[in-house]
Write an enzyme that holds these catalytic residues in place. Structure first.
Site, short mmCIF file in Angstrom:
data_model
loop_
_atom_site.label_atom_id
_atom_site.label_comp_id
_atom_site.label_asym_id
_atom_site.label_seq_id
_atom_site.Cartn_x
_atom_site.Cartn_y
_atom_site.Cartn_z
N CYS A 120 0.81 -1.08 0.03
CA CYS A 120 -0.02 -0.05 0.04
C CYS A 120 0.77 1.18 -0.01
O CYS A 120 0.69 2.15 -0.87
CB CYS A 120 -1.12 -0.18 1.33
SG CYS A 120 -0.25 -0.43 2.67
N1 NAP Z 1 -4.77 -4.07 4.82
C1 NAP Z 1 -4.19 -3.42 3.75
O1 NAP Z 1 -4.25 -1.88 3.85
C2 NAP Z 1 -3.18 -4.08 2.82
C3 NAP Z 1 -2.93 -3.53 1.83
C4 NAP Z 1 -1.85 -3.92 0.83
C5 NAP Z 1 -1.59 -5.38 1.11
N2 NAP Z 1 -1.90 -5.94 2.38
C6 NAP Z 1 -1.49 -7.31 2.34
O2 NAP Z 1 -2.69 -8.21 1.97
C7 NAP Z 1 -2.75 -9.43 2.67
C8 NAP Z 1 -3.96 -9.44 3.66
O3 NAP Z 1 -3.93 -8.35 4.32
P1 NAP Z 1 -5.59 -8.05 5.40
O4 NAP Z 1 -5.37 -6.78 5.96
O5 NAP Z 1 -6.62 -8.44 4.64
O6 NAP Z 1 -5.14 -9.04 6.35
P2 NAP Z 1 -6.03 -9.73 7.47
O7 NAP Z 1 -7.25 -8.74 7.57
O8 NAP Z 1 -5.24 -10.17 8.75
O9 NAP Z 1 -6.68 -10.82 6.81
C9 NAP Z 1 -5.84 -12.04 6.63
C10 NAP Z 1 -6.57 -13.44 5.83
O10 NAP Z 1 -5.67 -14.36 5.76
C11 NAP Z 1 -6.33 -15.38 6.22
N3 NAP Z 1 -5.30 -16.38 6.77
C12 NAP Z 1 -4.29 -16.16 7.69
N4 NAP Z 1 -3.42 -17.17 8.05
C13 NAP Z 1 -3.83 -18.23 7.08
C14 NAP Z 1 -3.38 -19.47 6.72
N5 NAP Z 1 -2.34 -19.98 7.36
N6 NAP Z 1 -3.79 -20.15 5.85
C15 NAP Z 1 -5.06 -19.69 5.22
N7 NAP Z 1 -5.68 -18.36 5.47
C16 NAP Z 1 -4.93 -17.51 6.35
C17 NAP Z 1 -7.39 -15.18 7.36
O11 NAP Z 1 -8.36 -16.05 7.42
P3 NAP Z 1 -8.83 -16.80 8.40
O12 NAP Z 1 -8.06 -16.33 9.66
O13 NAP Z 1 -10.34 -16.64 8.76
O14 NAP Z 1 -8.57 -18.16 8.18
C18 NAP Z 1 -7.76 -13.77 6.85
O15 NAP Z 1 -8.77 -13.72 5.94
C19 NAP Z 1 -1.37 -9.25 3.71
O16 NAP Z 1 -0.43 -9.97 3.22
C20 NAP Z 1 -1.08 -7.68 3.86
O17 NAP Z 1 0.21 -7.17 4.03
C21 NAP Z 1 -2.91 -5.41 3.11
#
Ligand code: NAP
Length: 350
Positions: A158
């Site tokens: 981001c």
């Molecule tokens: N938030 C932002 O603004 C943003 C911006 C750019 C990029 N990102 C990147 O995008 C990715 C997701 O970010 P987010 O903010 O959406 O994270 P988040 O809110 O913490 O969600 C993570 C997701 O991954 C799943 N998960 C976690 N561990 C897992 C595993 N071992 N196996 C399968 N599923 C798993 C979780 O599902 P369950 O726990 O329900 O299984 C949850 O749905 C990250 O790599 C982050 O760095 C985020």
């Protein structure tokens, strides 16, 4: 009366990690995408539950009325898979899809680095290795041709999205000295769905908190991408701000030539002239509310001070242009859909 039915073939997409913030945002945006059907969403915690139970804000979306979370990622079958999972997790699931010929857009940092030693240094984990497929860094405004042909797109971070777009025209033109400083303020949703002490309301509210002042893992990502178009050394400091969404980045650099604010605006208009998702504010300073909920990156500010310092400001929504919107933009490019499909929201201002 004869009713003419037009059958449209929709492309099947899946979201691994659909309970998180970026997964939810993919679902919100794909609800209005005319060319795709969301056929699988995964969650370990919420397996078996209906999507509306976990994301009540999606209630009423007709195309999701039969959509339930599955727990087993191996059951997922689709033409395109979005992995909205933490770094480290993505590299354990992505190769299985690639082996089956599925195209993947990964939102984590796992595939953003060609140099894995840099990744391992900043992410502090061992990488399993890059797959032998065409990987593209998914910043369409700078890398569209590679994205078209990629089997795996590494969706940018981001902060890097807002920072790179803010300074790329000046780097490309060779108009600034080597050192560039980015100062960014981000909303709390950047930290993901799980609450922590840092993101606890009383700690965030009425505060602006700098963190990872010189060592944030997005600094090397910004630097290595900008060095593909010019020569720069990047310094970057993020701050947590008491807002839910958005990243405002102020870029500072020193000019190598005596050029005016207006010359700089001309350079940006020329560079981004055909880019739908970059809006140039020639006589205004961008605001987070102009981009909230949208896939736009607004760029403005454009001032040169008496010491030759040029200042440029960019604003994005971290969950849209900074993550899920850009991921859909990448999918549209990969699949030959209209690049704006599903991404025509206007900012929630005020
Ligand atoms: N938030 C932002 O603004 C943003 C911006 C750019 C990029 N990102 C990147 O995008 C990715 C997701 O970010 P987010 O903010 O959406 O994270 P988040 O809110 O913490 O969600 C993570 C997701 O991954 C799943 N998960 C976690 N561990 C897992 C595993 N071992 N196996 C399968 N599923 C798993 C979780 O599902 P369950 O726990 O329900 O299984 C949850 O749905 C990250 O790599 C982050 O760095 C985020």
């Amino acid at each position: 009366m004869i009713t003419k039915k037009i059958l449209v073939m929709l492309m099947d997409v899946a979201i691994v990690g659909a309970t998180g913030y970026t997964g939810a945002e993919l679902l919100r945006l794909l609800a209005r995408h005319d060319d795709v059907d969301v056929c699988y969403i995964t969650s370990r915690r919420e397996a078996g539950k209906h999507v509306f139970k976990v994301h009540p804000h999606l209630k009423g979306v007709d195309k999701y009325k039969e959509l339930y979370f599955v727990g087993d990622v191996d059951k997922v079958d689709a033409d395109i898979v979005f992995t909205a999972t933490p770094h480290g997790v993505s590299m354990s699931v992505v190769p299985k899809f690639l082996e089956r010929g599925v195209r993947v857009i990964d939102l984590s940092g796992d595939y953003r680095f060609e140099d894995l030693s840099l990744y391992e240094k900043y992410y502090n984990i061992k990488h399993v290795g890059l797959p032998d497929v065409k990987i593209a860094y998914g910043l369409p405004e700078l890398n569209r041709e590679n994205i078209k042909k990629a089997q795996l797109v590494a969706n940018p971070g981001c902060f890097p999205t807002g920072a790179i777009l803010a300074i790329a025209p000046l780097v490309k033109e060779g108009l600034i000295e080597e050192r560039v400083i980015f100062d960014s303020k981000t909303g709390v949703s950047g930290a993901g769905v799980n609450p922590t002490e840092t993101t606890h309301f009383p700690n965030v509210n009425e505060n602006i908190t700098p963190y990872k002042i010189t060592k944030h893992r997005h600094a090397p990502e910004i630097e290595k991408e900008l060095n593909k178009i010019g020569r720069v050394k990047v310094s970057f400091t993020p701050h947590l701000a008491p807002i839910t969404r958005g990243i405002l980045t102020t870029a500072h650099a020193f000019l190598t030539e005596d050029i005016s604010d207006n010359d700089i605006i001309d350079i940006y208009n020329e560079f981004y002239g055909r880019e739908f998702f970059v809006r140039i504010f020639s006589d205004d300073i961008p605001r987070l509310t102009y981009v909230r909920g949208t896939n736009f990156c607004d760029i403005g500010g454009f001032e040169v001070d008496c010491h030759g310092r040029v200042v440029v400001v960019s604003c994005i929504d971290n969950l849209v242009k900074g993550a899920s919107g850009q991921a859909i933009q990448n999918m549209n490019i990969m699949c030959g859909f209209r690049e704006e499909e599903g991404l025509l929201d206007i900012g929630l201002n005020p």
